[in-house]
Structures are given as C-alpha cells and as structure tokens.
Design a protein around this motif. Structure first.
Motif, mmCIF file in Angstrom:
data_model
loop_
_atom_site.group_PDB
_atom_site.id
_atom_site.type_symbol
_atom_site.label_atom_id
_atom_site.label_comp_id
_atom_site.label_asym_id
_atom_site.label_seq_id
_atom_site.Cartn_x
_atom_site.Cartn_y
_atom_site.Cartn_z
ATOM 1 N N ALA A 1 0.810 -1.219 0.000
ATOM 2 C CA ALA A 1 0.000 0.000 0.000
ATOM 3 C C ALA A 1 0.839 1.263 0.000
ATOM 4 N N ASP A 2 2.086 1.179 0.486
ATOM 5 C CA ASP A 2 2.947 2.367 0.545
ATOM 6 C C ASP A 2 3.891 2.458 -0.657
ATOM 7 N N SER A 3 3.618 1.710 -1.719
ATOM 8 C CA SER A 3 4.482 1.733 -2.899
ATOM 9 C C SER A 3 4.472 3.111 -3.554
ATOM 10 N N ALA A 4 5.636 3.556 -3.981
ATOM 11 C CA ALA A 4 5.741 4.836 -4.693
ATOM 12 C C ALA A 4 4.975 4.750 -6.005
ATOM 13 N N GLY A 5 4.187 5.790 -6.283
ATOM 14 C CA GLY A 5 3.413 5.826 -7.511
ATOM 15 C C GLY A 5 2.005 5.284 -7.387
ATOM 16 N N LEU A 6 1.674 4.733 -6.221
ATOM 17 C CA LEU A 6 0.316 4.235 -5.997
ATOM 18 C C LEU A 6 -0.526 5.346 -5.390
ATOM 19 N N VAL A 7 -1.521 5.814 -6.139
ATOM 20 C CA VAL A 7 -2.391 6.903 -5.698
ATOM 21 C C VAL A 7 -3.751 6.317 -5.355
ATOM 22 N N ARG A 8 -4.194 6.543 -4.140
ATOM 23 C CA ARG A 8 -5.444 5.977 -3.641
ATOM 24 C C ARG A 8 -6.463 7.089 -3.390
ATOM 25 N N GLN A 9 -7.662 6.898 -3.920
ATOM 26 C CA GLN A 9 -8.736 7.867 -3.703
ATOM 27 C C GLN A 9 -9.949 7.145 -3.136
ATOM 28 N N SER A 10 -10.403 7.577 -1.966
ATOM 29 C CA SER A 10 -11.572 6.974 -1.329
ATOM 30 C C SER A 10 -12.843 7.513 -1.965
ATOM 31 N N LEU A 11 -13.799 6.627 -2.207
ATOM 32 C CA LEU A 11 -15.054 7.006 -2.861
ATOM 33 C C LEU A 11 -16.226 6.510 -2.019
ATOM 34 N N PRO A 12 -17.172 7.397 -1.676
ATOM 35 C CA PRO A 12 -18.344 6.965 -0.901
ATOM 36 C C PRO A 12 -19.360 6.267 -1.792
ATOM 37 N N LEU A 13 -20.000 5.232 -1.255
ATOM 38 C CA LEU A 13 -21.065 4.543 -1.956
ATOM 39 C C LEU A 13 -22.422 4.947 -1.383
ATOM 40 N N HIS A 14 -23.472 4.558 -2.068
ATOM 41 C CA HIS A 14 -24.822 5.000 -1.730
ATOM 42 C C HIS A 14 -25.256 4.548 -0.339
ATOM 43 N N ASP A 15 -24.712 3.434 0.127
ATOM 44 C CA ASP A 15 -25.129 2.904 1.434
ATOM 45 C C ASP A 15 -24.266 3.414 2.579
ATOM 46 N N GLY A 16 -23.378 4.371 2.307
ATOM 47 C CA GLY A 16 -22.547 4.954 3.354
ATOM 48 C C GLY A 16 -21.196 4.292 3.507
ATOM 49 N N THR A 17 -20.969 3.164 2.850
ATOM 50 C CA THR A 17 -19.664 2.514 2.906
ATOM 51 C C THR A 17 -18.716 3.175 1.897
ATOM 52 N N TRP A 18 -17.449 2.749 1.941
ATOM 53 C CA TRP A 18 -16.428 3.363 1.099
ATOM 54 C C TRP A 18 -15.655 2.293 0.344
ATOM 55 N N VAL A 19 -15.280 2.629 -0.868
ATOM 56 C CA VAL A 19 -14.322 1.832 -1.630
ATOM 57 C C VAL A 19 -13.202 2.777 -2.055
ATOM 58 N N TYR B 1 -34.517 5.668 10.151
ATOM 59 C CA TYR B 1 -35.152 4.357 10.325
ATOM 60 C C TYR B 1 -34.395 3.319 9.506
ATOM 61 N N LEU B 2 -34.288 2.112 10.027
ATOM 62 C CA LEU B 2 -33.349 1.136 9.464
ATOM 63 C C LEU B 2 -33.754 0.537 8.136
ATOM 64 N N VAL B 3 -35.040 0.421 7.830
ATOM 65 C CA VAL B 3 -35.429 -0.378 6.670
ATOM 66 C C VAL B 3 -34.883 0.186 5.356
ATOM 67 N N GLY B 4 -34.786 1.510 5.245
ATOM 68 C CA GLY B 4 -34.266 2.107 4.020
ATOM 69 C C GLY B 4 -32.797 1.784 3.793
ATOM 70 N N HIS B 5 -32.057 1.550 4.857
ATOM 71 C CA HIS B 5 -30.630 1.253 4.733
ATOM 72 C C HIS B 5 -30.397 -0.126 4.116
ATOM 73 N N TYR B 6 -31.331 -1.040 4.335
ATOM 74 C CA TYR B 6 -31.202 -2.348 3.699
ATOM 75 C C TYR B 6 -31.380 -2.227 2.184
ATOM 76 N N TYR B 7 -32.277 -1.343 1.771
ATOM 77 C CA TYR B 7 -32.454 -1.130 0.331
ATOM 78 C C TYR B 7 -31.212 -0.479 -0.278
ATOM 79 N N LYS B 8 -30.655 0.504 0.411
ATOM 80 C CA LYS B 8 -29.440 1.141 -0.099
ATOM 81 C C LYS B 8 -28.311 0.130 -0.258
ATOM 82 N N HIS B 9 -28.164 -0.728 0.737
ATOM 83 C CA HIS B 9 -27.108 -1.739 0.649
ATOM 84 C C HIS B 9 -27.375 -2.697 -0.513
#
Length: 379
Positions: free
Chosen positions: A185-203, A343-351
């Motif tokens: 992960a610390d290799s020179a030249g590796l550029v990492r950009q975090s991206l949010p997803l619709h369900d609140g998680t990140w890739v 309310y929790l039910v909408g979060h299951y749909y987002k996921h």
C-alpha cells in the motif's frame, strides 16, 4: 451437498447472531457512518478473536480449515446488521484469492496475519471498463530489471481503507492471460482515492503510475492468475449473496412486526388482505433467494469451474435483484417512516442497490450467462 448444519456450524451461526443482535445495533452503525468510518478496529478485533476471519482459511496457514459454507453462515448473519467492517472484501475476497495462488512465501507470511486480524489486504481487479468481470484487464505490467512496472487504474476496491497491501490483476507485456501481483500500500506511484457509496460505505480507486514491484511480487505464473482470481471471486460472490439474504430476512422480520403494531381505522394494518399478500410475496422471494444461495454453495463444492461460474452468475443476478425488490417493498409497507434516514429499513435497500453493482452487476452476470448458454448451443 448437505445443508443441515452440524453442531459446530450451528454454534457458529448462533455466536454471530448473538453478536450482531447485542453489540451491533442500528444506532452504533449510524454512529460509525456519521463519523465516516468503514467499521471500527475494535469490531475487527472481535471478528478475529471469535475465529470468523480464519474460519475458511487452510489449516497450514493458521486457519480453521472450514469450507465456503462457514463463510456463508458468517456473512449471512453479518448481513442482518449491515456490518460495515470489510469482512467480504478482506477476509473472503482477498484472502481466498491469495490462498488460491501459488506463491507460498506470501501465503505463509500474510494469511496467518489475516487470520489474526493483524493486517488487511484487498483485491484490486475491477476496472472502469470491466463491469466487474475478471477477464477484462487493462492494467499493464512491464518487465523492468528484475521486477515489473505497473500502470493503470483499478476501481471499486472493497476493503481498501486500512489495507496494507493489494492483489492487483494485470497483463504482463508479451504474455497472454491475466497475472496477479502483490503491491504494498505504501508503494511509490500508488495513488489511492476513497469514494463513498450509496449505502454509506467506502471503496477506493487505485491509480498505478509507474509502480515498481520485485519479481517475487508475482503470485502465480505469468498469465496464469485468472483461475485463482475466479476462485477468490467465487467465495466473494457467495459471501456477498449470503449477506443479502440475511438483509432480506431482517427486512422481512422488521416489516412483519411493523404491520402488527401500526394501526389504521382502529385495527393493525397487518389485518388488511392486500398487505398480507404483499408480505407473503416478500417471504416467497426471500426463500427463492435462499435456495439460489444453496445452489451456488453446492456448485462451488461440486461443479467444474465453467459450470460453477455460470451458477454463480445466475445467483448474483437473481439474489441481487430479489434483494432490491424485497427491501423496496419493505419501505413501501412502512410508508413515510421507511423513507427516513433515521429508520433502518431504508438502509437495507441502499445496501442492496450497492451490492447489486459490486463484483459484477446483475446485467453483467446476465450477459455472462447468456454468452455461456450461446456457446453451449453452438458446440
């Protein structure tokens, strides 16, 4: 394949269920989301201490030697709580890909650490033009000195946040087929950009700009990495689908309970025949998804790689679409409250919406099934 759980598997299921019911409440999940976190180190430590990270890893690499069924049991229960920690991305997808590779040095060094929760690795295989399918690879690995220089872009990397290394698929110049290489992960030249997803998680999106690795970074023979990659993806797809089935179960339970307590015209709305029909349809769709999950598990255990991949594409397509349908109807039966963020039910749909696009969308897997069927008819 026998899907009757053994006593050990039943204990595993019960332990994960108790954890998510008692320690992973909706409020605690919302607190992590509000802080912009993909889970917590404490929770990951609990996963490791309970043996969930090592359940399906080989015994020679500090695993418990379990099967994909153990993975599905864990993932299904974690899916009931929409757990944010990258169990599928790190403990299943990347770990099983590495376990299927030939490089015993990397396996002996990293798999025990993965099992203990001491490190995380992530699989970087998806690209902007690949639609999540593993055979389409544009990243290039040029031979340079005694190693390789990598250039290209990977996207939708699950579990990348906090990962110490990545397994990267690439084409080695002058070689046919897909190769897998280890990139720190610390290799020179590796550029990492975090991206949010619709369900609140990140890739993360990875840009490899003249990233140099040694010859020992090659995890399989040059051009021979696709089989290991497909093996890891098989485990990842089953785990993702199991989590969706768990989410469908929870949505069904929450919705059924709501219909019992919500009153209109002086009676519970669950007494209305039209709503009874609707929730019966939700239950039927959930059972169909569970059956398809069982078919996927049996195929991974018994079928040839080509038949396995067809069944997995069918499972990903059917379960992904079923999860969106069930969770959407859960929102509708809740009415206005189902649309609120609190309310929790909408979060299951987002996921469900997000999961349907990860590891190849329903449309991509449907196209793969059609292509395989056409090829069979032409033979």
């Amino acid at each position: 394949m026998d899907f009757e759980l053994t006593s050990e598997q039943q204990l595993l299921q019960d332990s994960v269920r108790r954890y998510v019911d008692k320690a992973y409440s909706f409020d605690s999940r919302m607190a992590l989301l509000g802080a912009g976190k993909n889970g917590s180190a404490d929770n990951w430590g609990i996963f490791a201490a309970q043996g969930w990270l090592m359940a399906a890893l080989p015994e020679e690499y500090a695993g418990l030697g379990g099967s994909l069924l153990e993975t599905a049991i864990i993932a299904q229960q974690l899916g009931r709580a929409l757990v944010l920690e990258p169990y599928v991305g790190c403990a299943v997808l990347a770990a099983q890909t590495l376990a299927a590779c030939d490089n015993t040095v990397h396996k002996a060094r990293w798999l025990p650490q993965l099992a203990e929760g001491a490190c995380r690795i992530a699989l970087a295989y998806s690209e902007p033009g690949s639609r999540g399918m593993p055979e389409t690879v544009a990243v290039r690995a040029e031979r340079s000195g005694e190693g390789f220089t990598l250039n290209g872009t990977k996207t939708l990397v699950m579990g990348a946040d906090g990962a110490q290394a990545f397994i990267v698929s690439a084409h080695v110049t002058g070689t046919e087929g897909v190769s897998l290489l280890w990139v720190n992960a610390d290799s020179a030249g590796l550029v990492r950009q975090s991206l949010p997803l619709h369900d609140g998680t990140w890739v993360q999106e990875l840009r490899l700009e003249d990233v140099k690795v040694g010859a020992d970074a090659l995890l399989t023979a040059e051009g021979q990495g696709l089989a290991a990659l497909r093996q890891g993806l098989a485990h990842g797809i089953v785990a993702l689908c199991a989590g969706l089935v768990g989410g469908m179960e929870k949505t069904l339970e929450v919705t059924a309970e709501y219909l019992k307590v919500r009153q209109q015209f002086g009676v519970p709305i669950g007494s209305f025949q039209a709503l009874q029909h609707r929730i019966a349809d939700m239950a039927a769709e959930t059972e169909l998804a569970r059956s398809m999950l069982h078919a996927a598990l049996a195929s991974v255990a018994n079928d040839s790689p080509s038949n396995r991949d067809k069944t997995l594409s069918s499972a990903k397509m059917l379960i992904g679409r079923a999860a969106k349908w069930v969770c959407a109807h859960g929102i509708q039966l809740h009415g206005g409250i189902g649309m609120t963020e609190e309310y929790l039910v909408g979060h299951y749909y987002k996921h469900a919406v997000v999961a349907d696009l990860l590891l190849g969308s329903s449309d991509s897997h449907e196209a793969a099934c059609a292509a395989a069927l056409q090829a069979e008819l032409l033979d």
